[in-house]
Design an enzyme around this catalytic site. Structure first.
Site, PDB file in Angstrom:
ATOM      1  N   GLY A 108      -0.256   4.427  14.280  1.00  0.00           N
ATOM      2  CA  GLY A 108       1.193   4.562  14.427  1.00  0.00           C
ATOM      3  C   GLY A 108       1.840   3.786  15.566  1.00  0.00           C
TER       4      GLY A 108
ATOM      5  N   TRP B  82       2.844   0.645  15.699  1.00  0.00           N
ATOM      6  CA  TRP B  82       3.989  -0.165  15.246  1.00  0.00           C
ATOM      7  C   TRP B  82       5.167   0.750  14.921  1.00  0.00           C
ATOM      8  CZ3 TRP B  82       3.136  -5.236  12.030  1.00  0.00           C
ATOM      9  CH2 TRP B  82       2.316  -6.101  12.764  1.00  0.00           C
TER      10      TRP B  82
ATOM     11  N   ASP C 288       0.568   5.022   5.125  1.00  0.00           N
ATOM     12  CA  ASP C 288      -0.848   4.678   5.339  1.00  0.00           C
ATOM     13  C   ASP C 288      -1.719   5.569   4.459  1.00  0.00           C
ATOM     14  OD1 ASP C 288      -2.344   2.988   7.818  1.00  0.00           O
ATOM     15  OD2 ASP C 288      -3.614   4.423   6.761  1.00  0.00           O
TER      16      ASP C 288
ATOM     17  N   ASP D 240      -1.253   4.804  -0.840  1.00  0.00           N
ATOM     18  CA  ASP D 240      -1.943   3.523  -0.953  1.00  0.00           C
ATOM     19  C   ASP D 240      -0.915   2.453  -1.299  1.00  0.00           C
ATOM     20  OD1 ASP D 240      -3.455   1.369  -1.724  1.00  0.00           O
ATOM     21  OD2 ASP D 240      -4.857   2.540  -2.947  1.00  0.00           O
TER      22      ASP D 240
ATOM     23  N   ASP E  61       0.701  -4.239   8.932  1.00  0.00           N
ATOM     24  CA  ASP E  61      -0.432  -4.582   9.800  1.00  0.00           C
ATOM     25  C   ASP E  61      -1.725  -4.171   9.102  1.00  0.00           C
ATOM     26  OD1 ASP E  61      -1.706  -5.424  12.132  1.00  0.00           O
ATOM     27  OD2 ASP E  61      -1.518  -3.468  13.107  1.00  0.00           O
TER      28      ASP E  61
ATOM     29  N   LYS F 205       0.204  -9.079   8.673  1.00  0.00           N
ATOM     30  CA  LYS F 205      -1.030  -9.604   9.271  1.00  0.00           C
ATOM     31  C   LYS F 205      -1.769 -10.452   8.235  1.00  0.00           C
ATOM     32  CE  LYS F 205      -4.392  -6.736  10.749  1.00  0.00           C
ATOM     33  NZ  LYS F 205      -4.707  -5.911  11.899  1.00  0.00           N
TER      34      LYS F 205
HETATM   35  N1  SAM Z   1      -0.208  -1.002  12.792  1.00  0.00           N
HETATM   36  C1  SAM Z   1      -1.075   0.126  13.073  1.00  0.00           C
HETATM   37  C2  SAM Z   1      -0.757   0.610  14.461  1.00  0.00           C
HETATM   38  O1  SAM Z   1      -0.114  -0.114  15.205  1.00  0.00           O
HETATM   39  O2  SAM Z   1      -1.141   1.722  14.797  1.00  0.00           O
HETATM   40  C3  SAM Z   1      -2.528  -0.250  12.937  1.00  0.00           C
HETATM   41  C4  SAM Z   1      -2.916  -0.520  11.507  1.00  0.00           C
HETATM   42  S1  SAM Z   1      -4.646  -0.579  11.266  1.00  0.00           S
HETATM   43  C5  SAM Z   1      -5.055  -2.120  11.939  1.00  0.00           C
HETATM   44  C6  SAM Z   1      -4.818  -0.878   9.570  1.00  0.00           C
HETATM   45  C7  SAM Z   1      -4.408   0.272   8.691  1.00  0.00           C
HETATM   46  O3  SAM Z   1      -4.356  -0.195   7.353  1.00  0.00           O
HETATM   47  C8  SAM Z   1      -5.397   1.439   8.680  1.00  0.00           C
HETATM   48  O4  SAM Z   1      -4.789   2.576   9.210  1.00  0.00           O
HETATM   49  C9  SAM Z   1      -5.722   1.624   7.187  1.00  0.00           C
HETATM   50  O5  SAM Z   1      -5.801   2.988   6.797  1.00  0.00           O
HETATM   51  C10 SAM Z   1      -4.528   0.947   6.539  1.00  0.00           C
HETATM   52  N2  SAM Z   1      -4.759   0.541   5.145  1.00  0.00           N
HETATM   53  C11 SAM Z   1      -5.742  -0.280   4.667  1.00  0.00           C
HETATM   54  N3  SAM Z   1      -5.615  -0.401   3.320  1.00  0.00           N
HETATM   55  C12 SAM Z   1      -4.529   0.337   2.958  1.00  0.00           C
HETATM   56  C13 SAM Z   1      -3.890   0.614   1.701  1.00  0.00           C
HETATM   57  N4  SAM Z   1      -4.356   0.092   0.565  1.00  0.00           N
HETATM   58  N5  SAM Z   1      -2.798   1.420   1.685  1.00  0.00           N
HETATM   59  C14 SAM Z   1      -2.325   1.967   2.839  1.00  0.00           C
HETATM   60  N6  SAM Z   1      -2.889   1.738   4.059  1.00  0.00           N
HETATM   61  C15 SAM Z   1      -3.972   0.942   4.117  1.00  0.00           C
END
Ligand code: SAM
EC number: 2.1.1.205
Length: 317
Positions: free
Chosen positions: A53, A55, A85, A101, A126, A166
């Protein structure tokens, strides 16, 4: 790596805890904003792949909280922020959270419903799959996540809006750039100072959403295929010579953030404290249900709880 040692080797990890951010990636979004002014005039924002969280915190602190201070306590007209997420997230003031998702078509519907028919000014993503270390594979899976985010963008972003995502730099970067350029008049790949040079990550900053004339959301993939598909998903012969010669593209690539500021690949001495002993801070908000929770519990159980540690914390993203 111990916490103090990590504080020393990763200045952004330490600063995130000192400033109350859930993850060091908060600095990446702030540094992108310093360069591109992405928060200007934003009333509705979507944070895709938002957990834990940081961002969303940046969006809340830059959009929601300042507006709340000047709105005499009235709720009307306050910026709307929706975060999505797969993982659950602890609450953040001014952020509506949806567990879902982003590759699921219904996710866009959920976001649209929250905006009550209006469209978003900014979508950030991200998202990252679990990295395997196989660059081609990671880049491919990452590009699928970006395409899922782009699908949501075509449903929820207003014309003229911005999208930040990203990306993993690799051999299909030019392809991705061309696909994004179909929808945005300006696309720049940015590397914030807080993103390590050793990491292949960068961020596509897409400005002025302007889909092709007559574009229908259902035609997205058909349109993208006309530009090309990522290598590995297609017959390689079809791609030989693609984007070469006169079709060669030059991608605008920009470093951002205070370039004389902290270097994410350097170690910095720890601040001296009273009594001379440095006290490492705990993470601001550990993930409430991390995917590695079961593994952690199993490890703890097998070692009878004696100091089991995955070395993973909410500040890693
Ligand atoms: N931007 C976040 C922050 O600042 O706290 C960090 C994000 S983290 C690098 C990547 C996130 O992508 C993870 O929490 C993961 O659960 C989520 N994620 C990956 N595939 C996903 C999907 N298909 N749908 C939703 N979230 C997804």
């Amino acid at each position: 790596m111990g916490k103090a040692s990590k504080d020393k080797r990763d200045i952004y990890y330490r600063k995130a805890k000192e400033e109350g951010w859930r993850a060091r990636s908060a600095f990446k979004l702030m540094q992108i904003d310093q360069e591109f002014n992405i928060f200007h005039g934003v009333k509705r924002a979507v944070d895709l792949c938002a957990a834990p969280g940081s961002w969303s915190q940046v969006l809340s602190r830059n959009l929601y909280l300042p507006a709340k201070l000047t709105s005499d306590g009235k709720d009307g007209g306050l910026p709307l922020i929706v975060a999505i997420d797969l993982q659950p997230m602890a609450p953040i003031e001014g952020v509506i959270q949806v567990q879902g998702d982003i590759t699921n078509a219904r996710t866009a519907e959920v976001v649209i419903r929250h905006f009550d028919g209006c469209k978003a000014d900014l979508v950030v993503c991200d998202g990252a799959p679990d990295v395997t270390g196989l660059h081609d594979m990671d880049e491919f899976v990452q590009s699928q996540l970006i395409l899922a985010a782009l699908t949501i963008v075509t449903h929820v972003l207003k014309v003229g809006g911005k999208f930040v995502a990203k990306i993993f730099r690799g051999k299909d970067t030019s392809l991705l750039y061309c696909q994004l350029k179909l929808f945005f008049s300006q696309v720049t790949f940015a590397k914030p100072k807080s993103s390590r040079n050793s990491s292949i990550e960068a961020f596509a900053v897409c400005e002025n959403y302007s889909p092709p004339e007559g574009f229908k959301e259902k035609d997205l993939y058909h349109l993208l295929e006309k530009v090309g598909t990522p290598s590995g998903a297609d017959d390689l012969d079809c791609r030989s010579g693609w984007l070469e010669g006169p079709n060669k593209v030059y991608i605008p690539f920009l470093a951002c953030g205070d370039l004389s500021g902290y270097d994410s690949d350097r170690s910095y001495p720890l601040p001296s404290t009273e009594g001379g002993t440095y006290q490492s801070l705990d993470p601001v908000q550990p993930p409430i249900a991390p995917p590695y929770k079961t593994a952690l519990e199993m490890k703890k159980a097998s070692s009878h709880g004696a100091g089991a540690d995955t070395g993973k914390s909410s500040l890693d993203p």
